[in-house]
Design a protein around this motif. Structure first.
Motif, PDB file in Angstrom:
ATOM      1  N   GLU A 156       0.781  -1.061  -0.158  1.00  0.00           N
ATOM      2  CA  GLU A 156      -0.058   0.178  -0.119  1.00  0.00           C
ATOM      3  C   GLU A 156       0.751   1.225   0.038  1.00  0.00           C
ATOM      4  OE1 GLU A 156      -0.833   0.679   4.788  1.00  0.00           O
ATOM      5  OE2 GLU A 156      -2.102  -0.427   3.821  1.00  0.00           O
ATOM      6  N   PRO A 157       0.454   2.258  -0.462  1.00  0.00           N
ATOM      7  CA  PRO A 157       1.195   3.490  -0.539  1.00  0.00           C
ATOM      8  C   PRO A 157       1.586   3.850   0.888  1.00  0.00           C
ATOM      9  CG  PRO A 157      -0.629   3.914  -2.008  1.00  0.00           C
ATOM     10  CD  PRO A 157      -0.864   2.498  -1.293  1.00  0.00           C
ATOM     11  N   PRO A 222      -4.644   9.760  -7.758  1.00  0.00           N
ATOM     12  CA  PRO A 222      -5.042   8.432  -8.231  1.00  0.00           C
ATOM     13  C   PRO A 222      -4.243   7.276  -8.215  1.00  0.00           C
ATOM     14  CG  PRO A 222      -5.670  10.259  -9.784  1.00  0.00           C
ATOM     15  CD  PRO A 222      -4.927  10.615  -8.729  1.00  0.00           C
ATOM     16  N   THR A 223      -4.883   6.067  -7.565  1.00  0.00           N
ATOM     17  CA  THR A 223      -3.819   4.775  -7.937  1.00  0.00           C
ATOM     18  C   THR A 223      -4.202   4.284  -9.089  1.00  0.00           C
ATOM     19  OG1 THR A 223      -5.575   3.597  -7.025  1.00  0.00           O
ATOM     20  CG2 THR A 223      -4.169   4.532  -5.462  1.00  0.00           C
ATOM     21  N   ALA A 224      -3.052   3.355  -9.646  1.00  0.00           N
ATOM     22  CA  ALA A 224      -3.191   2.600 -10.866  1.00  0.00           C
ATOM     23  C   ALA A 224      -4.571   1.803 -10.734  1.00  0.00           C
ATOM     24  CB  ALA A 224      -2.023   1.491 -10.941  1.00  0.00           C
ATOM     25  N   ASP A 277      -2.376  -0.586  -5.738  1.00  0.00           N
ATOM     26  CA  ASP A 277      -2.776   0.790  -5.245  1.00  0.00           C
ATOM     27  C   ASP A 277      -1.511   1.623  -5.409  1.00  0.00           C
ATOM     28  OD1 ASP A 277      -5.377   0.636  -4.110  1.00  0.00           O
ATOM     29  OD2 ASP A 277      -4.686  -0.345  -2.210  1.00  0.00           O
ATOM     30  N   HIS A 278      -0.674   1.248  -6.360  1.00  0.00           N
ATOM     31  CA  HIS A 278       0.535   1.812  -6.770  1.00  0.00           C
ATOM     32  C   HIS A 278       0.416   3.066  -7.506  1.00  0.00           C
ATOM     33  CE1 HIS A 278      -0.221  -1.191  -9.595  1.00  0.00           C
ATOM     34  NE2 HIS A 278       0.498  -0.450 -10.593  1.00  0.00           N
ATOM     35  N   ASP A 279       1.214   3.961  -7.405  1.00  0.00           N
ATOM     36  CA  ASP A 279       1.273   5.187  -8.313  1.00  0.00           C
ATOM     37  C   ASP A 279       1.246   5.021  -9.843  1.00  0.00           C
ATOM     38  OD1 ASP A 279       1.694   7.716  -9.811  1.00  0.00           O
ATOM     39  OD2 ASP A 279       3.079   8.526  -7.973  1.00  0.00           O
ATOM     40  N   PRO A 280       0.344   5.353 -10.561  1.00  0.00           N
ATOM     41  CA  PRO A 280       0.256   5.378 -12.024  1.00  0.00           C
ATOM     42  C   PRO A 280       1.659   5.210 -12.656  1.00  0.00           C
ATOM     43  CG  PRO A 280      -1.691   6.284 -11.244  1.00  0.00           C
ATOM     44  CD  PRO A 280      -0.893   6.333 -10.045  1.00  0.00           C
ATOM     45  N   ALA A 281       2.446   6.005 -12.345  1.00  0.00           N
ATOM     46  CA  ALA A 281       3.677   6.456 -12.824  1.00  0.00           C
ATOM     47  C   ALA A 281       4.643   5.260 -12.781  1.00  0.00           C
ATOM     48  CB  ALA A 281       4.264   7.740 -12.412  1.00  0.00           C
ATOM     49  N   THR A 282       4.313   4.530 -11.789  1.00  0.00           N
ATOM     50  CA  THR A 282       5.370   3.288 -11.682  1.00  0.00           C
ATOM     51  C   THR A 282       4.618   1.876 -12.091  1.00  0.00           C
ATOM     52  OG1 THR A 282       4.372   2.830  -9.300  1.00  0.00           O
ATOM     53  CG2 THR A 282       6.069   4.436  -9.508  1.00  0.00           C
ATOM     54  N   HIS A 283       3.453   2.104 -12.750  1.00  0.00           N
ATOM     55  CA  HIS A 283       2.908   0.857 -13.133  1.00  0.00           C
ATOM     56  C   HIS A 283       3.637   0.017 -14.180  1.00  0.00           C
ATOM     57  CE1 HIS A 283      -0.436  -1.797 -14.233  1.00  0.00           C
ATOM     58  NE2 HIS A 283      -0.372  -1.440 -15.579  1.00  0.00           N
ATOM     59  N   THR A 284       3.788  -1.269 -13.775  1.00  0.00           N
ATOM     60  CA  THR A 284       4.690  -1.959 -14.762  1.00  0.00           C
ATOM     61  C   THR A 284       4.127  -3.152 -15.781  1.00  0.00           C
ATOM     62  OG1 THR A 284       4.953  -3.724 -12.883  1.00  0.00           O
ATOM     63  CG2 THR A 284       6.766  -1.845 -13.273  1.00  0.00           C
ATOM     64  N   GLY A 285       2.351  -3.139 -15.472  1.00  0.00           N
ATOM     65  CA  GLY A 285       1.765  -3.902 -16.525  1.00  0.00           C
ATOM     66  C   GLY A 285       0.939  -4.867 -15.675  1.00  0.00           C
ATOM     67  N   TRP A 286      -0.448  -4.892 -16.291  1.00  0.00           N
ATOM     68  CA  TRP A 286      -1.364  -5.609 -15.715  1.00  0.00           C
ATOM     69  C   TRP A 286      -1.042  -7.464 -16.187  1.00  0.00           C
ATOM     70  CZ3 TRP A 286      -3.251  -3.580 -11.617  1.00  0.00           C
ATOM     71  CH2 TRP A 286      -3.554  -2.246 -11.775  1.00  0.00           C
ATOM     72  N   ASP A 312       2.586   3.110 -19.735  1.00  0.00           N
ATOM     73  CA  ASP A 312       1.683   3.926 -19.417  1.00  0.00           C
ATOM     74  C   ASP A 312       0.367   3.260 -19.016  1.00  0.00           C
ATOM     75  OD1 ASP A 312       0.595   6.712 -20.191  1.00  0.00           O
ATOM     76  OD2 ASP A 312      -1.202   5.269 -20.782  1.00  0.00           O
ATOM     77  N   CYS A 313       0.119   3.585 -17.572  1.00  0.00           N
ATOM     78  CA  CYS A 313      -1.151   2.835 -17.122  1.00  0.00           C
ATOM     79  C   CYS A 313      -2.449   3.141 -17.495  1.00  0.00           C
ATOM     80  CB  CYS A 313      -1.171   3.474 -15.539  1.00  0.00           C
ATOM     81  SG  CYS A 313      -2.373   2.512 -14.533  1.00  0.00           S
ATOM     82  N   ALA A 314      -2.774   3.894 -18.085  1.00  0.00           N
ATOM     83  CA  ALA A 314      -3.987   4.357 -18.688  1.00  0.00           C
ATOM     84  C   ALA A 314      -4.402   3.355 -19.955  1.00  0.00           C
ATOM     85  CB  ALA A 314      -4.583   5.738 -18.917  1.00  0.00           C
TER      86      ALA A 314
END
Length: 333
Positions: A156-157, A222-224, A277-286, A312-314
């Motif tokens: 969690e953040p 916003p979270t991922a 719940d990570h920061d979208p900027a650190t998203h590495t892939g679903w 890119d999370c979006a």
């Protein structure tokens, strides 16, 4: 401001036997002295922060005795054969004697960074938890302030708060009082191990750090996971969470009651880290997995994006939402 010295007068006239007795000065500094009745000279100990005048009266400093009695004298300075009148002059220079002479030789210790920060954050209803490693100490604040206990820093953040100094080597601490040259550092972690600087301010601008932490807690970015849920909602798909797993569950049968989602066949979606719940900027892939009614994975992953580096999370959320919608709508399912 008074410049009278009634306590010194009393001690000098009546003596202090064979013990040191203390005097609190008007500005909060403290000294103790040992003197015989009616004597013109005394042994004087100046507590930390109180400096002896650069005069002949204060030249006889006994550093050896201070070392031998370190437990009694602490980090101050002991002077021998100091004229009582020189002691009086020192007291007058500091505004005279304090009105309250209770326990004069127990000066208040400055608050540590931990106490200062914990109290300041508590005024915002925010709880901070102490942590340490390899001699460093810091405070951790979880984004979810309704959760009791130490924040789950890998799920969690959170933010980390500490004093930083590089004067005598790199120092990360909350165990001492802030000093000139220190900086307050606040780092925000996303729950996957990635951290970024939230704010850094000089020691005397701590209020700005507290406000930044309060904003982060009360109005989080916003979270991922939020981006993913929004993408799924566009397809009429609801993601469920049990509040413990770092992933979302999606029932294969949309009529499944929420409390039974994990007990029936479902899909799970998590970041490669994994987290939601990570920061979208650190998203590495679903990633998407199929689970049977017993909760165990069935086969390998159905969907994986990225190679471990941030993407890119979006865009990824839109793609995985479309994949899940197509998979759920496939005739064989």
């Amino acid at each position: 401001m008074t410049t009278s010295t009634p306590r010194l007068d009393t001690l000098a006239a009546g003596g202090t036997s064979e013990v040191f007795d203390g005097i609190r000065l008007a500005d909060g500094h403290v000294l103790t002295l040992k003197v015989r009745p009616g004597a013109e000279e005394a042994e004087v100990f100046l507590f930390p922060g109180l400096t002896a005048p650069d005069t002949e009266a204060w030249e006889n400093e006994d550093q050896w005795e201070v070392w031998l009695t370190g437990g009694e004298f602490g980090d101050g300075s002991l002077y021998l054969d100091v004229p009582v009148e020189a002691v009086r002059e020192l007291i007058v220079q500091h505004g005279g004697e304090h009105e309250n002479q209770a326990a004069p030789y127990a000066p208040e210790k400055p608050e540590t960074a931990e106490t200062i920060a914990a109290n300041a954050l508590a005024e915002w209803g925010i709880t901070a938890h102490r942590d340490d490693d390899a001699g460093n100490t810091w405070l951790v604040v979880g984004r979810d302030q309704t959760r009791r206990g130490f924040p789950r820093m890998l799920a969690e953040p959170y933010v980390v708060l500490y004093l930083y100094s590089d004067t005598d080597g790199e120092e990360i601490t909350v165990d001492r009082a802030p000093a000139t040259g220190d900086e307050w550092a606040v780092l925000a972690g996303d729950g996957t191990g990635a951290e970024r600087e939230l704010i850094t301010r000089p020691a005397d601008r701590f209020a700005e750090c507290v406000e930044a932490i309060a904003d982060w807690v009360t109005d989080p970015l916003p979270t991922a996971g939020a981006v993913l849920r929004a993408a799924l909602a566009e397809h009429g798909i609801t993601a469920h969470t049990d509040g413990m797993s770092p992933s979302y569950a999606i029932a294969l049968d949309s009529a499944t009651p929420e409390r039974q989602v994990y007990e029936r066949p479902h899909l799970t979606v998590a970041d490669r880290a994994p987290s939601v719940d990570h920061d979208p900027a650190t998203h590495t892939g679903w990633t998407v997995w199929l689970h049977g009614a017993n909760g165990e994975p069935v086969g390998g992953d159905l969907y994986t994006a990225g190679n471990g580096e941030p993407i890119d999370c979006a865009t990824d959320s839109a793609k995985v939402a479309q994949f899940i919608a197509d998979w759920l709508g496939s005739p064989q399912h």
